[in-house]
Enzyme design. Sequence first.
Site, mmCIF file in Angstrom:
data_model
loop_
_atom_site.group_PDB
_atom_site.id
_atom_site.type_symbol
_atom_site.label_atom_id
_atom_site.label_comp_id
_atom_site.label_asym_id
_atom_site.label_seq_id
_atom_site.Cartn_x
_atom_site.Cartn_y
_atom_site.Cartn_z
ATOM 1 N N THR A 88 0.804 -1.218 0.000
ATOM 2 C CA THR A 88 0.000 0.000 0.000
ATOM 3 C C THR A 88 0.843 1.276 0.000
ATOM 4 O OG1 THR A 88 -0.117 -0.092 2.405
ATOM 5 C CG2 THR A 88 -1.939 -1.102 1.186
ATOM 6 N N CYS A 89 2.155 1.141 0.010
ATOM 7 C CA CYS A 89 3.069 2.290 0.077
ATOM 8 C C CYS A 89 3.348 2.817 -1.333
ATOM 9 C CB CYS A 89 4.370 1.863 0.755
ATOM 10 S SG CYS A 89 5.680 3.084 0.710
ATOM 11 N N ASP A 90 3.038 4.094 -1.559
ATOM 12 C CA ASP A 90 3.248 4.691 -2.880
ATOM 13 C C ASP A 90 4.714 4.656 -3.306
ATOM 14 O OD1 ASP A 90 0.570 5.241 -3.219
ATOM 15 O OD2 ASP A 90 0.727 7.289 -2.451
#
Length: 104
Positions: free
Chosen positions: A8-10
Amino acid sequence: MILYGLKTCDTCRKALKSLPDAEFRDVRADGVPGEVLESAHARFGASLLNTRSTTWRGLSEAERAGDPLSLLAAHPTLMKRPLIVDGGEMHLGWGRDVQAALLG
């Protein structure tokens, strides 16, 4: 090449998109092997901990003062991301220096 991060980390997504051959390992689901954490801590020291994260802010002062490796084992999302292991080399984050080293 193994990229440790969060799906979920850009920043992790950007790194993975730029490194399509890298194997992705989600630290929340898979964790980080102890020997990898030890090597990363020896190389990066305190900068391995993401002290700006929500997880960090939720810890008590006593927990924050504890052993960083124990903290990372208990809360893998505290690790600054991504941690990229390329053979014998390690890179932390996805700054211009890491991009230059890995992408040429």
